[in-house]
Write a protein that holds these residues in place. Structure first.
Motif, PDB file in Angstrom:
ATOM      1  N   VAL A  83       0.781  -1.332  -0.023  1.00  0.00           N
ATOM      2  CA  VAL A  83       0.035   0.428   0.249  1.00  0.00           C
ATOM      3  C   VAL A  83       1.504   1.314   0.173  1.00  0.00           C
ATOM      4  CG1 VAL A  83      -1.485   1.620   1.436  1.00  0.00           C
ATOM      5  CG2 VAL A  83      -2.347  -1.278   1.202  1.00  0.00           C
ATOM      6  N   VAL A  84       2.088   1.852   1.171  1.00  0.00           N
ATOM      7  CA  VAL A  84       3.119   2.867   0.732  1.00  0.00           C
ATOM      8  C   VAL A  84       3.227   2.615  -0.220  1.00  0.00           C
ATOM      9  CG1 VAL A  84       4.904   2.912   1.795  1.00  0.00           C
ATOM     10  CG2 VAL A  84       3.483   2.163   3.278  1.00  0.00           C
ATOM     11  N   TRP A  85       3.921   1.357  -1.136  1.00  0.00           N
ATOM     12  CA  TRP A  85       5.114   1.795  -2.593  1.00  0.00           C
ATOM     13  C   TRP A  85       3.638   2.143  -3.123  1.00  0.00           C
ATOM     14  CZ3 TRP A  85       9.155   1.392  -4.220  1.00  0.00           C
ATOM     15  CH2 TRP A  85       9.142   1.414  -6.035  1.00  0.00           C
ATOM     16  N   THR A  86       2.246   1.377  -3.064  1.00  0.00           N
ATOM     17  CA  THR A  86       1.443   2.087  -4.701  1.00  0.00           C
ATOM     18  C   THR A  86       0.999   3.295  -3.877  1.00  0.00           C
ATOM     19  OG1 THR A  86      -0.114  -0.060  -4.159  1.00  0.00           O
ATOM     20  CG2 THR A  86      -0.897   2.080  -5.032  1.00  0.00           C
ATOM     21  N   PHE A  87       1.119   4.226  -3.039  1.00  0.00           N
ATOM     22  CA  PHE A  87       1.063   5.573  -2.718  1.00  0.00           C
ATOM     23  C   PHE A  87       2.607   6.455  -3.029  1.00  0.00           C
ATOM     24  CE2 PHE A  87       1.545   9.956  -0.703  1.00  0.00           C
ATOM     25  CZ  PHE A  87       0.581  10.206  -0.004  1.00  0.00           C
ATOM     26  N   LEU A  88       3.613   5.715  -3.222  1.00  0.00           N
ATOM     27  CA  LEU A  88       5.049   6.442  -3.945  1.00  0.00           C
ATOM     28  C   LEU A  88       4.969   6.591  -5.287  1.00  0.00           C
ATOM     29  CD1 LEU A  88       7.489   5.042  -0.794  1.00  0.00           C
ATOM     30  CD2 LEU A  88       6.681   7.315  -0.612  1.00  0.00           C
ATOM     31  N   GLN A  89       4.469   5.641  -5.994  1.00  0.00           N
ATOM     32  CA  GLN A  89       3.765   5.924  -7.010  1.00  0.00           C
ATOM     33  C   GLN A  89       3.133   6.772  -7.999  1.00  0.00           C
ATOM     34  OE1 GLN A  89       6.205   3.808  -8.514  1.00  0.00           O
ATOM     35  NE2 GLN A  89       5.868   3.012  -5.979  1.00  0.00           N
ATOM     36  N   ASP A  90       2.422   7.531  -6.996  1.00  0.00           N
ATOM     37  CA  ASP A  90       2.206   9.379  -7.499  1.00  0.00           C
ATOM     38  C   ASP A  90       3.074   9.708  -6.773  1.00  0.00           C
ATOM     39  OD1 ASP A  90       0.626  11.011  -7.466  1.00  0.00           O
ATOM     40  OD2 ASP A  90      -1.788  10.269  -6.695  1.00  0.00           O
ATOM     41  N   THR A  91       3.407  10.882  -8.084  1.00  0.00           N
ATOM     42  CA  THR A  91       4.449  11.596  -7.718  1.00  0.00           C
ATOM     43  C   THR A  91       3.826  13.123  -7.522  1.00  0.00           C
ATOM     44  OG1 THR A  91       6.063  10.611  -9.268  1.00  0.00           O
ATOM     45  CG2 THR A  91       6.713  13.292  -9.067  1.00  0.00           C
ATOM     46  N   PRO A  92       3.480  13.292  -8.145  1.00  0.00           N
ATOM     47  CA  PRO A  92       2.439  14.795  -7.726  1.00  0.00           C
ATOM     48  C   PRO A  92       1.854  14.711  -6.237  1.00  0.00           C
ATOM     49  CG  PRO A  92       1.193  14.220  -9.656  1.00  0.00           C
ATOM     50  CD  PRO A  92       2.193  13.073  -9.049  1.00  0.00           C
ATOM     51  N   ALA A  93       1.102  13.550  -5.493  1.00  0.00           N
ATOM     52  CA  ALA A  93       0.462  13.374  -4.249  1.00  0.00           C
ATOM     53  C   ALA A  93       1.852  13.108  -3.326  1.00  0.00           C
ATOM     54  CB  ALA A  93       0.129  11.477  -4.017  1.00  0.00           C
ATOM     55  N   VAL A  94       2.954  12.307  -3.409  1.00  0.00           N
ATOM     56  CA  VAL A  94       3.632  12.722  -2.209  1.00  0.00           C
ATOM     57  C   VAL A  94       5.099  14.539  -3.043  1.00  0.00           C
ATOM     58  CG1 VAL A  94       6.413  11.935  -2.284  1.00  0.00           C
ATOM     59  CG2 VAL A  94       4.273  10.219  -3.177  1.00  0.00           C
ATOM     60  N   VAL A  95       4.984  14.946  -3.180  1.00  0.00           N
ATOM     61  CA  VAL A  95       5.547  16.285  -3.735  1.00  0.00           C
ATOM     62  C   VAL A  95       4.493  17.021  -2.925  1.00  0.00           C
ATOM     63  CG1 VAL A  95       5.924  17.955  -5.529  1.00  0.00           C
ATOM     64  CG2 VAL A  95       6.004  16.123  -6.323  1.00  0.00           C
ATOM     65  N   GLU A  96       3.262  16.845  -2.854  1.00  0.00           N
ATOM     66  CA  GLU A  96       2.346  17.505  -1.966  1.00  0.00           C
ATOM     67  C   GLU A  96       2.689  17.525  -0.661  1.00  0.00           C
ATOM     68  OE1 GLU A  96      -1.638  16.827  -2.723  1.00  0.00           O
ATOM     69  OE2 GLU A  96      -1.512  17.702  -4.914  1.00  0.00           O
ATOM     70  N   CYS A  97       2.913  16.140  -0.110  1.00  0.00           N
ATOM     71  CA  CYS A  97       3.811  15.923   0.826  1.00  0.00           C
ATOM     72  C   CYS A  97       5.155  16.756   1.367  1.00  0.00           C
ATOM     73  CB  CYS A  97       3.343  14.409   1.339  1.00  0.00           C
ATOM     74  SG  CYS A  97       2.365  13.790   1.013  1.00  0.00           S
ATOM     75  N   MET A  98       5.841  17.076   0.389  1.00  0.00           N
ATOM     76  CA  MET A  98       7.102  17.973   1.218  1.00  0.00           C
ATOM     77  C   MET A  98       7.055  19.673   1.744  1.00  0.00           C
ATOM     78  SD  MET A  98       9.011  16.488  -1.948  1.00  0.00           S
ATOM     79  CE  MET A  98       9.424  14.631  -2.186  1.00  0.00           C
ATOM     80  N   PRO A  99       7.008  19.492   2.403  1.00  0.00           N
ATOM     81  CA  PRO A  99       7.071  21.302   2.294  1.00  0.00           C
ATOM     82  C   PRO A  99       7.626  22.122   1.518  1.00  0.00           C
ATOM     83  CG  PRO A  99       8.380  20.206   5.138  1.00  0.00           C
ATOM     84  CD  PRO A  99       7.819  19.615   3.291  1.00  0.00           C
ATOM     85  N   GLY A 100       6.739  22.948   1.202  1.00  0.00           N
ATOM     86  CA  GLY A 100       7.577  24.146   0.210  1.00  0.00           C
ATOM     87  C   GLY A 100       8.198  24.029  -1.316  1.00  0.00           C
ATOM     88  N   ALA A 101       7.124  22.639  -1.679  1.00  0.00           N
ATOM     89  CA  ALA A 101       7.933  21.689  -3.096  1.00  0.00           C
ATOM     90  C   ALA A 101       6.615  21.960  -3.689  1.00  0.00           C
ATOM     91  CB  ALA A 101       8.502  20.232  -2.811  1.00  0.00           C
ATOM     92  N   GLU A 102       6.397  22.750  -5.181  1.00  0.00           N
ATOM     93  CA  GLU A 102       5.350  22.063  -5.747  1.00  0.00           C
ATOM     94  C   GLU A 102       6.168  21.632  -7.302  1.00  0.00           C
ATOM     95  OE1 GLU A 102       4.154  26.133  -8.712  1.00  0.00           O
ATOM     96  OE2 GLU A 102       4.833  26.820  -6.973  1.00  0.00           O
TER      97      GLU A 102
END
Length: 207
Positions: free
Chosen positions: A15-34
């Motif tokens: 399940v974690v690996w599946t989430f990590l495949q969604d690059t836009p969603a992962v970037v949204e978790c990073m403070p200050g990243a766009e």
């Protein structure tokens, strides 16, 4: 500079690996990243906004996934960026590994960083600031994986042929804003002062 961070998630590695495949969603978790653009071929263009007191730095750069091993649940990323005002640059080689843990999954992130310019002037303090930033990223990542369901995330097949389905909650209103480095530095400094005073009180305490 080499940095290592770890967090645990109450979800299976698939399940974690599946989430990590969604690059836009992962970037949204990073403070200050766009995320600015998907260039195709696992290459991306983006901006990292950092504010250090009155100084504001906007690092524009690119990142590429150079390894994506579904069987080992490992992702390796190379990234580089330069401040728009020419005040420095960042190069990073990042390895993300997902492994089983008692709580569900463990995510290990190992980063090799090469910094120049104003960000490099933080010196050894950049390690403490990085720890604080990763804590914010990990909290948001865990919240999205474990949190309430709203927007469906694309499913991905697991190695055993089953399908692991992830659900993505809506993005918080303040996500993607610049990283406020000064409050992070103050939080670290305040903790160090408190630790020092505690050690000092032990030394002077009468027998």
């Amino acid at each position: 500079m080499k940095l290592a961070h770890r967090t645990e998630v109450n979800a299976s590695p698939d399940v974690v690996w599946t989430f990590l495949q969604d690059t836009p969603a992962v970037v949204e978790c990073m403070p200050g990243a766009e995320l600015v653009d998907d260039l195709g071929g696992d290459r991306y263009e983006g901006v990292l906004h950092v504010a250090f007191g009155p100084l504001k730095m906007n690092y524009v750069g690119r990142a590429a996934v150079v390894e994506r091993d579904a069987g080992e649940h490992r992702i390796v990323i190379d990234a580089s960026g330069r401040d728009r005002r020419g005040s420095g640059s960042v190069q990073a080689h990042v390895r993300v590994q997902v492994a089983p843990a008692e709580s569900g999954s463990r995510i290990d992130v190992v980063s090799d960083l090469d910094l120049t310019g104003r960000i490099a002037s933080l010196g050894r303090g950049i390690r403490d600031v990085s720890n604080q930033m990763f804590g914010q990223f990990a909290d948001e990542l865990v919240s999205r994986i474990e949190g309430p369901t709203r927007e469906p995330l694309r499913a991905a097949p697991s190695p055993n042929g089953a399908t692991a389905t992830m659900i993505r909650p809506q993005r918080p209103a303040d996500a993607g804003s610049e990283i406020k480095v000064l409050p992070l530095v103050w939080a670290v400094t305040r903790q160090r002062i408190a630790d020092f005073l505690e050690r000092l009180s032990v030394r002077v305490r009468p027998n």
